[in-house]
Design a protein around this motif. Structure first.
Motif, PDB file in Angstrom:
ATOM      1  N   GLY A  30      40.700  20.764  10.988  1.00 13.84           N
ATOM      2  CA  GLY A  30      39.350  21.264  10.788  1.00 13.84           C
ATOM      3  C   GLY A  30      39.057  21.636   9.350  1.00 13.84           C
ATOM      4  O   GLY A  30      39.536  20.990   8.423  1.00 13.84           O
ATOM      5  N   GLU A  31      38.267  22.693   9.187  1.00 11.88           N
ATOM      6  CA  GLU A  31      37.772  23.115   7.875  1.00 11.88           C
ATOM      7  C   GLU A  31      38.367  24.461   7.497  1.00 11.88           C
ATOM      8  O   GLU A  31      38.295  25.423   8.262  1.00 11.88           O
ATOM      9  N   PHE A  32      38.943  24.528   6.304  1.00 10.05           N
ATOM     10  CA  PHE A  32      39.593  25.754   5.827  1.00 10.05           C
ATOM     11  C   PHE A  32      38.831  26.254   4.609  1.00 10.05           C
ATOM     12  O   PHE A  32      38.938  25.717   3.514  1.00 10.05           O
ATOM     13  N   ASP A  33      38.059  27.312   4.854  1.00 11.75           N
ATOM     14  CA  ASP A  33      37.218  27.885   3.805  1.00 11.75           C
ATOM     15  C   ASP A  33      37.522  29.371   3.671  1.00 11.75           C
ATOM     16  O   ASP A  33      38.523  29.860   4.184  1.00 11.75           O
ATOM     17  N   MET A  34      36.635  30.100   3.009  1.00 11.71           N
ATOM     18  CA  MET A  34      36.888  31.504   2.730  1.00 11.71           C
ATOM     19  C   MET A  34      37.071  32.349   3.978  1.00 11.71           C
ATOM     20  O   MET A  34      37.738  33.372   3.945  1.00 11.71           O
ATOM     21  N   SER A  35      36.536  31.915   5.092  1.00 14.29           N
ATOM     22  CA  SER A  35      36.652  32.715   6.313  1.00 14.29           C
ATOM     23  C   SER A  35      38.042  32.641   6.943  1.00 14.29           C
ATOM     24  O   SER A  35      38.366  33.455   7.807  1.00 14.29           O
ATOM     25  N   VAL A  36      38.868  31.692   6.529  1.00 10.87           N
ATOM     26  CA  VAL A  36      40.180  31.536   7.160  1.00 10.87           C
ATOM     27  C   VAL A  36      41.348  31.531   6.177  1.00 10.87           C
ATOM     28  O   VAL A  36      42.484  31.307   6.580  1.00 10.87           O
ATOM     29  N   GLY A  37      41.083  31.798   4.924  1.00 10.51           N
ATOM     30  CA  GLY A  37      42.156  31.804   3.931  1.00 10.51           C
ATOM     31  C   GLY A  37      43.274  32.769   4.264  1.00 10.51           C
ATOM     32  O   GLY A  37      44.463  32.443   4.139  1.00 10.51           O
ATOM     33  N   ASP A  38      42.930  33.979   4.714  1.00 17.10           N
ATOM     34  CA  ASP A  38      43.950  34.972   5.053  1.00 17.10           C
ATOM     35  C   ASP A  38      44.764  34.545   6.274  1.00 17.10           C
ATOM     36  O   ASP A  38      45.983  34.731   6.309  1.00 17.10           O
ATOM     37  N   ALA A  39      44.114  33.975   7.276  1.00 15.15           N
ATOM     38  CA  ALA A  39      44.827  33.513   8.472  1.00 15.15           C
ATOM     39  C   ALA A  39      45.817  32.408   8.100  1.00 15.15           C
ATOM     40  O   ALA A  39      46.945  32.379   8.613  1.00 15.15           O
ATOM     41  N   LEU A  40      45.414  31.524   7.202  1.00 17.62           N
ATOM     42  CA  LEU A  40      46.303  30.453   6.758  1.00 17.62           C
ATOM     43  C   LEU A  40      47.497  31.040   6.022  1.00 17.62           C
ATOM     44  O   LEU A  40      48.649  30.686   6.302  1.00 17.62           O
ATOM     45  N   ALA A  41      47.248  31.937   5.075  1.00 21.83           N
ATOM     46  CA  ALA A  41      48.340  32.558   4.323  1.00 21.83           C
ATOM     47  C   ALA A  41      49.299  33.276   5.266  1.00 21.83           C
ATOM     48  O   ALA A  41      50.528  33.154   5.139  1.00 21.83           O
ATOM     49  N   LEU A  65      38.420  19.830   5.184  1.00 16.51           N
ATOM     50  CA  LEU A  65      37.918  20.575   4.036  1.00 16.51           C
ATOM     51  C   LEU A  65      38.900  21.673   3.677  1.00 16.51           C
ATOM     52  O   LEU A  65      39.414  22.348   4.566  1.00 16.51           O
ATOM     53  N   ILE A  66      39.160  21.827   2.375  1.00 14.21           N
ATOM     54  CA  ILE A  66      39.860  23.001   1.877  1.00 14.21           C
ATOM     55  C   ILE A  66      39.099  23.492   0.658  1.00 14.21           C
ATOM     56  O   ILE A  66      38.621  22.701  -0.146  1.00 14.21           O
ATOM     57  N   ASP A  67      38.961  24.818   0.548  1.00 17.92           N
ATOM     58  CA  ASP A  67      38.323  25.385  -0.624  1.00 17.92           C
ATOM     59  C   ASP A  67      39.339  26.244  -1.373  1.00 17.92           C
ATOM     60  O   ASP A  67      40.532  26.207  -1.072  1.00 17.92           O
ATOM     61  N   SER A  68      38.881  27.019  -2.335  1.00 21.96           N
ATOM     62  CA  SER A  68      39.795  27.814  -3.154  1.00 21.96           C
ATOM     63  C   SER A  68      40.565  28.841  -2.328  1.00 21.96           C
ATOM     64  O   SER A  68      41.706  29.163  -2.636  1.00 21.96           O
ATOM     65  N   HIS A  69      39.976  29.340  -1.266  1.00 23.34           N
ATOM     66  CA  HIS A  69      40.664  30.299  -0.401  1.00 23.34           C
ATOM     67  C   HIS A  69      41.802  29.625   0.373  1.00 23.34           C
ATOM     68  O   HIS A  69      42.866  30.216   0.563  1.00 23.34           O
ATOM     69  N   GLY A  95      41.443  11.853   1.579  1.00 19.59           N
ATOM     70  CA  GLY A  95      40.067  11.983   1.115  1.00 19.59           C
ATOM     71  C   GLY A  95      39.832  13.202   0.251  1.00 19.59           C
ATOM     72  O   GLY A  95      40.580  13.467  -0.699  1.00 19.59           O
ATOM     73  N   LEU A  96      38.780  13.954   0.575  1.00 22.95           N
ATOM     74  CA  LEU A  96      38.387  15.122  -0.200  1.00 22.95           C
ATOM     75  C   LEU A  96      39.499  16.161  -0.278  1.00 22.95           C
ATOM     76  O   LEU A  96      39.693  16.799  -1.315  1.00 22.95           O
ATOM     77  N   GLN A  98      42.786  15.683  -0.298  1.00 22.45           N
ATOM     78  CA  GLN A  98      43.758  15.253  -1.305  1.00 22.45           C
ATOM     79  C   GLN A  98      43.164  15.342  -2.702  1.00 22.45           C
ATOM     80  O   GLN A  98      43.868  15.704  -3.654  1.00 22.45           O
ATOM     81  N   GLN A  99      41.884  15.036  -2.841  1.00 27.93           N
ATOM     82  CA  GLN A  99      41.238  15.155  -4.148  1.00 27.93           C
ATOM     83  C   GLN A  99      41.290  16.583  -4.666  1.00 27.93           C
ATOM     84  O   GLN A  99      41.543  16.806  -5.852  1.00 27.93           O
ATOM     85  N   VAL A 100      41.059  17.560  -3.801  1.00 24.79           N
ATOM     86  CA  VAL A 100      41.138  18.962  -4.207  1.00 24.79           C
ATOM     87  C   VAL A 100      42.555  19.290  -4.679  1.00 24.79           C
ATOM     88  O   VAL A 100      42.737  19.929  -5.717  1.00 24.79           O
ATOM     89  N   LEU A 101      43.563  18.848  -3.935  1.00 22.33           N
ATOM     90  CA  LEU A 101      44.947  19.085  -4.347  1.00 22.33           C
ATOM     91  C   LEU A 101      45.247  18.416  -5.684  1.00 22.33           C
ATOM     92  O   LEU A 101      45.918  19.000  -6.543  1.00 22.33           O
ATOM     93  N   ASP A 102      44.735  17.205  -5.881  1.00 17.35           N
ATOM     94  CA  ASP A 102      44.963  16.480  -7.132  1.00 17.35           C
ATOM     95  C   ASP A 102      44.264  17.157  -8.314  1.00 17.35           C
ATOM     96  O   ASP A 102      44.873  17.349  -9.371  1.00 17.35           O
ATOM     97  N   VAL A 103      42.994  17.520  -8.134  1.00 14.77           N
ATOM     98  CA  VAL A 103      42.214  18.121  -9.225  1.00 14.77           C
ATOM     99  C   VAL A 103      42.809  19.452  -9.662  1.00 14.77           C
ATOM    100  O   VAL A 103      42.822  19.773 -10.845  1.00 14.77           O
ATOM    101  N   THR A 104      43.303  20.228  -8.707  1.00 14.13           N
ATOM    102  CA  THR A 104      43.892  21.524  -9.039  1.00 14.13           C
ATOM    103  C   THR A 104      45.296  21.396  -9.620  1.00 14.13           C
ATOM    104  O   THR A 104      45.846  22.370 -10.126  1.00 14.13           O
TER     105      THR A 104
END
Length: 114
Positions: A30-41, A65-69, A95-96, A98-104
Motif C-alpha cells: 500500500g501507501e506509506f506516508d506521514m500517518s504510518v511512519g512510526d508504525a513502520l519504524a 508510495l513512500i514519503d520522507s516519513h 516505479g516511484l 524505487q525512484q524515491v530510494l534512488d533519488v535519496t
C-alpha cells in the motif's frame, strides 16, 4: 507467521514472516506516508530485535508510495538492525518507490546497489 501482529489500515499493511533459518521478511503493501511512519519504524525495530534473527528483508513489491516519513522508518529499521549486528536489505522496489530510494541515495545502502 510470527507472533507480531499484522498492522492493517485502509491504505497500508505490514506483515512479518519468518524465513528459516534466521531471517524475517517484512512485506509492505500500500501507501506509506506521514500517518504510518512510526508504525513502520516500530515494526522494523521489532523485527531487528527478534531472538535468532540475523537479517531483516523489507519487501516493497506491493508498495505504491513512500514519503520522507516512510524513508525515516526504513532508516530507523536499518539503524536498529545494524546496531544489533544484523543484516538489513530492501528488495523489490518498483516505479516511484524505487525512484524515491534512488533519488535519496538510499538504494545504495538499503538495496545493495552501487
Amino acid at each position: 507467521m510470527l507472533d507480531i501482529p499484522v498492522v492493517p489500515t485502509p491504505h497500508f499493511s505490514i506483515s512479518l514472516l519468518a524465513e528459516p533459518p534466521d531471517a524475517v521478511r517484512v512485506s509492505l503493501s500500500g501507501e506509506f506516508d506521514m500517518s504510518v511512519g512510526d508504525a513502520l519504524a516500530d515494526a522494523l525495530r521489532a523485527a531487528a530485535h527478534r531472538p535468532g534473527v540475523t537479517r531483516v528483508v523489507v519487501d516493497l513489491e506491493d508498495t505504491m508510495l513512500i514519503d520522507s516519513h516512510a524513508i525515516a522508518g526504513l532508516v530507523a529499521g536499518y539503524d536498529a538492525a545494524t546496531s544489533a549486528g544484523r543484516g538489513f536489505a530492501v528488495v523489490n522496489g518498483r516505479g516511484l518507490v524505487q525512484q524515491v530510494l534512488d533519488v535519496t541515495g538510499l538504494s545504495e545502502v538499503l538495496c545493495g546497489r552501487s
